[in-house]
Design a protein around this motif. Structure first.
Motif, PDB file in Angstrom:
ATOM      1  N   LEU A 233       0.638  -1.264  -0.309  1.00 47.02           N
ATOM      2  CA  LEU A 233       0.157  -0.077   0.180  1.00 47.02           C
ATOM      3  C   LEU A 233       0.360   1.478  -0.138  1.00 47.02           C
ATOM      4  O   LEU A 233       1.081   2.008  -0.889  1.00 47.02           O
ATOM      5  CB  LEU A 233      -0.800   0.051   1.002  1.00 47.02           C
ATOM      6  N   ILE A 234       2.220   1.424   0.914  1.00 46.98           N
ATOM      7  CA  ILE A 234       2.745   2.319   1.176  1.00 46.98           C
ATOM      8  C   ILE A 234       3.645   3.060  -0.140  1.00 46.98           C
ATOM      9  O   ILE A 234       3.592   3.871  -0.640  1.00 46.98           O
ATOM     10  CB  ILE A 234       3.710   2.427   2.057  1.00 46.98           C
ATOM     11  N   ALA A 235       4.066   1.776  -0.279  1.00 48.79           N
ATOM     12  CA  ALA A 235       4.724   2.023  -2.305  1.00 48.79           C
ATOM     13  C   ALA A 235       3.651   2.726  -3.393  1.00 48.79           C
ATOM     14  O   ALA A 235       4.100   3.218  -3.961  1.00 48.79           O
ATOM     15  CB  ALA A 235       5.210   0.514  -2.752  1.00 48.79           C
ATOM     16  N   LEU A 236       2.483   1.970  -3.301  1.00 50.95           N
ATOM     17  CA  LEU A 236       1.857   1.724  -4.291  1.00 50.95           C
ATOM     18  C   LEU A 236       1.640   3.036  -4.603  1.00 50.95           C
ATOM     19  O   LEU A 236       1.267   4.372  -5.628  1.00 50.95           O
ATOM     20  CB  LEU A 236       0.807   1.058  -4.292  1.00 50.95           C
ATOM     21  N   VAL A 237       0.814   3.632  -2.904  1.00 52.12           N
ATOM     22  CA  VAL A 237       0.600   5.081  -2.531  1.00 52.12           C
ATOM     23  C   VAL A 237       1.636   6.166  -2.924  1.00 52.12           C
ATOM     24  O   VAL A 237       1.773   7.133  -3.355  1.00 52.12           O
ATOM     25  CB  VAL A 237       0.290   5.717  -1.757  1.00 52.12           C
ATOM     26  N   THR A 238       2.534   5.690  -2.260  1.00 52.55           N
ATOM     27  CA  THR A 238       3.896   6.799  -2.619  1.00 52.55           C
ATOM     28  C   THR A 238       4.249   6.449  -4.685  1.00 52.55           C
ATOM     29  O   THR A 238       4.899   8.608  -5.090  1.00 52.55           O
ATOM     30  CB  THR A 238       5.162   6.860  -1.566  1.00 52.55           C
ATOM     31  N   ASP A 239       3.877   5.470  -5.370  1.00 54.01           N
ATOM     32  CA  ASP A 239       4.527   5.898  -6.672  1.00 54.01           C
ATOM     33  C   ASP A 239       3.199   6.548  -7.321  1.00 54.01           C
ATOM     34  O   ASP A 239       3.961   7.111  -8.416  1.00 54.01           O
ATOM     35  CB  ASP A 239       4.199   4.239  -7.284  1.00 54.01           C
ATOM     36  N   GLN A 240       2.296   7.223  -6.597  1.00 51.86           N
ATOM     37  CA  GLN A 240       1.556   7.979  -7.113  1.00 51.86           C
ATOM     38  C   GLN A 240       1.564   9.060  -6.960  1.00 51.86           C
ATOM     39  O   GLN A 240       0.767  10.216  -7.255  1.00 51.86           O
ATOM     40  CB  GLN A 240      -0.096   7.189  -6.894  1.00 51.86           C
ATOM     41  N   GLY A 241       2.724   9.400  -6.461  1.00 52.10           N
ATOM     42  CA  GLY A 241       3.286  11.050  -6.512  1.00 52.10           C
ATOM     43  C   GLY A 241       2.455  10.929  -4.410  1.00 52.10           C
ATOM     44  O   GLY A 241       2.552  12.635  -4.164  1.00 52.10           O
ATOM     45  N   TRP A 242       2.267  10.600  -3.772  1.00 51.94           N
ATOM     46  CA  TRP A 242       1.567  11.107  -2.547  1.00 51.94           C
ATOM     47  C   TRP A 242       2.884  11.023  -1.616  1.00 51.94           C
ATOM     48  O   TRP A 242       3.998  10.517  -1.731  1.00 51.94           O
ATOM     49  CB  TRP A 242       0.428  10.461  -2.195  1.00 51.94           C
ATOM     50  N   SER A 243       2.684  11.732  -0.484  1.00 50.77           N
ATOM     51  CA  SER A 243       4.107  12.119   0.495  1.00 50.77           C
ATOM     52  C   SER A 243       4.277  10.500   0.989  1.00 50.77           C
ATOM     53  O   SER A 243       3.290   9.459   1.522  1.00 50.77           O
ATOM     54  CB  SER A 243       4.339  13.074   0.925  1.00 50.77           C
ATOM     55  N   LEU A 244       5.367   9.699   1.691  1.00 49.71           N
ATOM     56  CA  LEU A 244       5.985   9.213   2.733  1.00 49.71           C
ATOM     57  C   LEU A 244       4.325   8.805   4.280  1.00 49.71           C
ATOM     58  O   LEU A 244       4.057   8.074   4.194  1.00 49.71           O
ATOM     59  CB  LEU A 244       6.924   8.493   3.066  1.00 49.71           C
ATOM     60  N   GLU A 245       4.877  10.340   4.545  1.00 48.81           N
ATOM     61  CA  GLU A 245       3.906  10.893   5.162  1.00 48.81           C
ATOM     62  C   GLU A 245       2.112  10.300   5.448  1.00 48.81           C
ATOM     63  O   GLU A 245       1.481   9.728   6.362  1.00 48.81           O
ATOM     64  CB  GLU A 245       3.944  12.088   6.028  1.00 48.81           C
ATOM     65  N   ARG A 246       2.080  10.753   4.093  1.00 48.99           N
ATOM     66  CA  ARG A 246       0.275  10.447   3.545  1.00 48.99           C
ATOM     67  C   ARG A 246       0.300   9.042   3.494  1.00 48.99           C
ATOM     68  O   ARG A 246      -0.809   8.441   3.902  1.00 48.99           O
ATOM     69  CB  ARG A 246      -0.239  11.150   2.691  1.00 48.99           C
TER      70      ARG A 246
END
Length: 314
Positions: A233-246
Motif C-alpha cells: 500500500l505505502i509503495a503504491l501510494v508513494t508511486d502515485q506521487g503522495w508523500s511517505l507521511e500521507r
C-alpha cells in the motif's frame, strides 16, 4: 486470557505486517534489489503460516500454549535483532524465513485464537473479534516511518525485536483452558444436558469434504488480497506521487478501522454465522479493489483504507 491473546496477536501480526509496508522501499534501496524480492519477506511469512498451521494442534498436544508463545516471541525477537547484520537480500530473506516467520506462527494467529476460544462457548465470535483487533497495525506504520526517517532502518529492526520481548512478562499468566483452574468456558451452562462433543474427524475424511476446500480457497483469496495490499500500500501510494507521511497515514487509518471491523464482524458472525460473515467481507473487499485500477484522488484512497481495514481483521 482475551487480553493476553489480544497482546500476543497484535505483537505477532501488528509488528511484522504493520511495519513491513513502511520499510519495503528502504529494504529495496539498502540491498539494491527489486520490489519483488524486497517484499518477499511477507510472502515467506504467509507461506510458513500456511504450511505450519496444521502442525500447531499437533504441537499443542505435547507443549502448552504458554511455551509455544514464549518460543515464538524469542524467535521473532532474535530474527529482528539479526536483520541489521544482513549483508544482502538473500541473508535478509533467510532470517525472515527461518526465525521471524516461525516466531509469528508460534506467537500469533492460531495460538492466540485457540487460547481465547478455549474460554468461550457463548459469545466466542465477539471474543475472537477482540483478539483480532489490529491495534498495532494502526500504530506501527506511522511509528516505523518516523523512526526510519530519523534513525534509520537498523533502529526500526531493533525496536521490533524489543516489541516482541515486551509480551514475555505476560506469559506466566497464560492458562490454556479454564478447567486447569477449576472453571469452565463461558456459556457452558447453557449447553443442553446430553449433548456430546462431535467425534474427531480423521485427516482423510476431512480432506474429502468439499466445504473445507471452498472455505480454504475463499479465506485464502480474502486474506491473501488483504496482505498483498498491506505489503504494497505505502509503495503504491508513494508511486502515485503522495508523500511517505500521507501513505503511512492511510496504512494507520486502515489499522484503526480494523479495530472496529474486528468487533463488527465478530458480532455479525455470532448473529448470522461465520459463512455469511465471510461472504459479506469478501464482497466489500472485491468492490474496493477497483479503486486501484487507475490513479485516484486521496479521498478515494481514504475510502479504500477504511473499508479494507474494516474487512482485514475478520
Amino acid at each position: 486470557m482475551v487480553f493476553i491473546a489480544t497482546c500476543t496477536q497484535n505483537a505477532a501480526v501488528g509488528l511484522t505486517f504493520g511495519s513491513f509496508g513502511a520499510l519495503v522501499l528502504a529494504i529495496e534501496q539498502r540491498f539494491a534489489t527489486t520490489r519483488t524480492l524486497s517484499a518477499l519477506g511477507v510472502s515467506l511469512t504467509i507461506l510458513v503460516l500456511s504450511l505450519g498451521a496444521p502442525a500447531i494442534n499437533v504441537m499443542l498436544r505435547r507443549i502448552t500454549i504458554r511455551r509455544m508463545m514464549t518460543m515464538g516471541a524469542l524467535l521473532a525477537a532474535l530474527g529482528y535483532a539479526l536483520l541489521p547484520l544482513a549483508q544482502n537480500i538473500e541473508q535478509f530473506l533467510l532470517v525472515f524465513g527461518l526465525l521471524i516467520s516461525p516466531g509469528m506462527l508460534f506467537l500469533g494467529v492460531l495460538p492466540s485464537n485457540i487460547l481465547a476460544a478455549n474460554w468461550f462457548i457463548k459469545g466466542q465470535g465477539r471474543a475472537l473479534g477482540l483478539v483480532t483487533m489490529p491495534v498495532l497495525v494502526m500504530l506501527v506504520p506511522m511509528a516505523s516511518s518516523w523512526t526510519l526517517e530519523h534513525y534509520g532502518l537498523n533502529t526500526v529492526f531493533l525496536a521490533l525485536a524489543m516489541g516482541h520481548l515486551l509480551v514475555l512478562p505476560l506469559m506466566p499468566f497464560v492458562i490454556d483452558r479454564p478447567e486447569q483452574v477449576g472453571q469452565h468456558p463461558l456459556g457452558q451452562e447453557a449447553v443442553p444436558a446430553g449433548i456430546c462433543e462431535l467425534p474427531p474427524i480423521d485427516v482423510r475424511t476431512l480432506l474429502r469434504l468439499p466445504v473445507l476446500w471452498l472455505a480454504t480457497i475463499a479465506i485464502g483469496i480474502a486474506v491473501g488480497g488483504g496482505i498483498l495490499k498491506a505489503a504494497h500500500l505505502i509503495a503504491l501510494v508513494t508511486d502515485q506521487g503522495w508523500s511517505l507521511e500521507r501513505a503511512s497515514f492511510l496504512f494507520s487509518l486502515s489499522g484503526g478501522t480494523g479495530i472496529l471491523g474486528a468487533i463488527a464482524f465478530g458480532w455479525l458472525a455470532d448473529k448470522v454465522g461465520a459463512g455469511y460473515s465471510l461472504v459479506i467481507n469478501c464482497l466489500v473487499q472485491a468492490g474496493v479493489w477497483f479503486i486501484f485500477l487507475h490513479p485516484v484522488g486521496y479521498g478515494l484512497l481514504v475510502v479504500d483504507a477504511v473499508l479494507v481495514g474494516a474487512c482485514g481483521a475478520d
